[in-house]
Design an enzyme around this catalytic site. Sequence first.
Site, PDB file in Angstrom:
ATOM      1  N   GLU A   1       5.527   2.903 -12.073  1.00  0.00           N
ATOM      2  CA  GLU A   1       4.781   3.032 -10.816  1.00  0.00           C
ATOM      3  C   GLU A   1       4.063   4.371 -10.742  1.00  0.00           C
ATOM      4  OE1 GLU A   1       3.567   1.810  -8.294  1.00  0.00           O
ATOM      5  OE2 GLU A   1       4.631   0.021  -7.629  1.00  0.00           O
TER       6      GLU A   1
ATOM      7  N   ASN B   1       2.422   0.003  -0.135  1.00  0.00           N
ATOM      8  CA  ASN B   1       2.051   0.306  -1.514  1.00  0.00           C
ATOM      9  C   ASN B   1       0.710   1.010  -1.604  1.00  0.00           C
ATOM     10  OD1 ASN B   1       3.668  -0.107  -3.933  1.00  0.00           O
ATOM     11  ND2 ASN B   1       4.044  -2.162  -3.162  1.00  0.00           N
TER      12      ASN B   1
ATOM     13  N   ASP C   1      -0.346  -4.745  -4.996  1.00  0.00           N
ATOM     14  CA  ASP C   1       0.577  -3.626  -5.196  1.00  0.00           C
ATOM     15  C   ASP C   1      -0.237  -2.338  -5.159  1.00  0.00           C
ATOM     16  OD1 ASP C   1       2.681  -1.919  -6.062  1.00  0.00           O
ATOM     17  OD2 ASP C   1       3.596  -3.527  -7.183  1.00  0.00           O
TER      18      ASP C   1
END
Length: 563
Positions: A288, A419, A469
């Site tokens: 991430e 996100n 995302d």
Amino acid sequence: MNPSESQAPGLGVLEKAMALLTLLSERRAPMTFTELLKVGSLPKATLHRILNTLVREGLLRHDPHTRTYRLGFRLLELAYDVWSDFDLRLAAQDELVRLADQLQETVRLSVLNGNRLMVVACETRAQGGQERTAVGMNLPLHASAAGKAVLAASEPGTRAGLLGPAPWPRLTERTLVDAPALQSELEITSVRGYALEDGEQQAGAVAIAVPVYDFEGAVIGALDLAGPADRLQLERAHALSSRLISAARAISHSAAGKGMSISTGQKLASAVPAELTRLDTASSLLGEGPVWSARDNALYWVDILAPAIHSLRPLEGTSTMTRVGSMVSLAVPKMSGGLLLATPAGLLSYDDASKRMTRFAHPEAERPGNRYNDGKCDRMGRLWIASMDLGTAPNRGNLFRVDPDGQWKCMDSGFTVPNGMGWSPDDTRMYFADTFRRTIFVYDFDLRAGKISNRRPLIEVDPSRGKPDGLTVDEEGCLWVAMWDAWHIARFSPDGTELERLPLPVPRPTSCCFGGENLDTLYITTASVRLSEAELAAAPLSGSLFAYRPGKVRGLPETTFAG
């Protein structure tokens, strides 16, 4: 009409009504008649008739002011009626048998009894295992997969009462008896959605467990699979997580934890472009937060669940992975040197040379059940970072602005899985995604004042197209969005129109950013968490870092945190 429908004339209508209830349950937000007509594929008269009946029976509520429908309170009454006579062991029996038959391992159901966790049902197909006598035994909460699954799913206050004071009994040399170490393990377990046990209760034994919830979302027990380490390796245990989560949900039909996806969409028919390459770096469970640092000529990103900080220096051809002691969801370069890390304990300044971490700010200090997720710096060097519940409970997330001096302000709230963030090239708009709602919002943005206003949906993603995302914005103002569970990155125009899709060889891209000397390379992080054995076999590169050169557009410079 098939024979079954002819024998039961009302069956088709019942199925349509159930489909509408399921649709509203999954969307969570109220829906208008027009929206239901569009996604429900029912004739207008039929939809109207079914909705009126469901409202009359209390299964739906209709708001005449907003002209929307939402689930009704009668469902709660029915749930109470069911749970007043609910036998968890009986409800779990079929799932235990199915899993044991499929996996040829030992599967157990444990329930909380006061502050003890007792095995109440067990099915085994393992040869020569001692698990046959497991029913009736108590499992140590701190040293078993089932115990850790229950603790991780419990509210912080309840967790402390279940555990009792540290230190706890050391059963093997691997038993976690240190409170901070166990706390870190439980935080990772919450985000991962399942617990692992690797020789902590019994040397040479491995187990994986998932929590079982009641209809109100409170944890009542755990479902676990156990075996010797030479047969049930950790890698296989990770790959079995989706099966156990699916079984646990089937046992109680609880909505708790359903913010964590356990199945992926269909792979795109179009081929992966030749310009997409996999970079030779360590694979991640949940990669991430990629950010390009012009100062360091380096890409930074994290593996939330390792937990670890990664860096890549393309000009030097080197990459590093630094493991850290607690979950880390973000690493952004600081103007004063080093990195700013987001951990459940707060935002920490991290010095590369000494590996020392010092507290910088902690906006969520009063909410120990929350953690920080995605974040990004605006063009003034302020960090915008969002939080969420560790177990993805709905609407508990906040959006904060953190200033260079460590002062912070809550700017918005009510998010579930917040996100991707980004800003338009002229800094008049801020983009922000809530993955759970499959929506990318846009705000009016005041760069000088650091203020946002007028939040409205810009892109609402259909369930068949995955979930938005992480994201980044290019020099033309277009959004590049990682579509979780959908095998691609999507590019949208500033008005929300989809322009193109970049096919990927993995189903779970997590985020992306432009980097390189000319900002002409799109770096893409991905995840392998909760992918089944079959899905991993179909997508063995899951968790990799990828690079793609669009050839027609560049990104915008990333801003270093001004602190």
